[in-house]
Design an enzyme around this catalytic site. Structure first.
Site, PDB file in Angstrom:
ATOM      1  CE  LYS A  76      -3.825  -2.480   1.926  1.00 45.75           C
ATOM      2  NZ  LYS A  76      -4.349  -3.176   3.080  1.00 45.75           N
ATOM      3  CD  GLN A 122      -3.661  -4.751   6.323  1.00 44.76           C
ATOM      4  OE1 GLN A 122      -3.427  -3.771   5.622  1.00 44.76           O
ATOM      5  NE2 GLN A 122      -4.219  -5.851   5.842  1.00 44.76           N
ATOM      6  CG  ASP A 148     -10.684  -0.971   3.968  1.00 41.55           C
ATOM      7  OD1 ASP A 148     -10.396  -1.167   2.777  1.00 41.55           O
ATOM      8  OD2 ASP A 148     -10.144  -1.564   4.922  1.00 41.55           O
TER       9      ASP A 148
END
Ligand code: NAP
Length: 287
Positions: A57, A101, A124
């Site tokens: 990322k 995460q 997200d």
């Protein structure tokens, strides 16, 4: 075999194409004297797979001129400490997107932590607010893998209007949101799951088949309608080898397009994270 020429989707090439578009947009903002967009990633513990995803990322952000910042907490961090980190990123006006995460260590309520991310920074798309907005068809930040799937279908000009779409899996992160996105595009969507009675029969009806289950090679060649678009989201490791939900090779000559389990949906997921970060940044500029 019906003699169809099957396209095996090159997700990496598509991702590069979209990243080039994103890089142009970011460069235009910076050339106008604005700061670049910034993504913050919260990592709790030292899971090697998570650390490797985060590295990917960070590199992806660099590749399009975005900034990234990592907030690393020890595996022993309490829920209050993790929530405190999320709160300080929520309050930081220089941060546009926040990603927690997953998985989080045992004993931490992942729903509570992901739900604590401010909806306008929730790149997200996992917060109840964004999930609800998607359901209601309102503007929102949408989960990255479903966005990547739609982008693959669109860039291969797969017609969705009136199509029969079958989605295997009903998770909050893939199955449910991709079903909603397909329905918004006027496909007739059937959602299947572990209690579905005759999975094969449903699959055989599909013009668009999305497999997001995590059962290696679940989808067989004789489950696929000739000319169907098949998207394999599943990632499993079998005897040390990465395996998808679909046996890609067996679909040659049957499917119109099929995504491979390597360099298929994966690179698109991370690219959609960048796109969501740009979307959040532009919304913040407009405030
Ligand atoms: P998940 O939360 O574990 O959900 C799996 C879904 O599959 C559930 O709805 C489950 O049904 C259903 N299922 C399980 N076994 C089944 C069977 N034999 N027949 C039919 N349905 C079955 O998984 P997820 O997070 O959505 O991820 C799915 C897969 O995609 C995993 O392999 C994951 O690693 C992969 N993935 C890849 C990416 C990427 O970027 N490439 C991103 C996200 C996920 P129930 O609801 O009835 O339990």
């Amino acid at each position: 075999m019906s003699g169809i020429e099957t396209i095996v989707v090159d997700g990496l090439a598509l991702a590069k194409e979209i990243r080039a578009e994103l890089a142009v947009a970011v460069a235009a903002h910076v050339a106008s004297g604005r700061r670049p967009p910034k993504l913050a990633v919260v990592l709790v513990g030292e899971d090697p797979a998570s650390a490797s995803y985060i590295k990917g990322k960070r590199r992806a952000c660099q590749s399009v001129g975005m900034e990234s910042v990592e907030c690393n907490l020890p595996a022993s961090a309490s829920q209050a400490e993790i929530l405190g980190s999320v709160e300080s990123l929520n309050a930081d006006p220089g941060v546009d997107g926040i990603l927690v995460q997953l998985p989080l260590p045992d004993g931490i309520d992942a729903n509570l932590v992901t739900g604590a991310v401010r909806p306008d920074k929730d790149v997200d798309g996992l917060s109840p607010e964004n999930a609800g907005r998607l359901l209601l068809g309102r503007p929102c930040l949408t989960a990255c893998t479903p966005l990547g799937i739609l982008e693959i279908l669109d860039r291969h000009e797969i017609p969705l209007e009136g199509a029969e779409a079958v989605v295997l899996g009903r998770s909050n992160i893939v199955g449910k949101p991709v079903s909603l996105l397909l329905q918004q595009r006027n496909a007739s969507v059937t959602m299947c799951h572990s209690r579905t009675r005759d999975l094969a029969a449903h699959c055989r009806e599909a013009d668009v088949l999305v497999a997001a289950v995590g059962v290696p090679r679940l989808v067989k060649a004789d489950w696929v309608k000739p000319g169907a678009a098949v998207i394999d989201v599943g990632v499993s490791v079998v005897d040390g080898v990465l395996t998808g939900d679909v046996d890609t090779e067996s679909l040659r000559g049957i499917a119109r397009i099929v995504t491979p389990h390597r360099r298929g949906v994966g690179p698109m997921t991370i690219t959609m994270l960048l796109r969501n970060t740009l979307q959040a940044y532009e919304a913040h500029l407009a405030e």
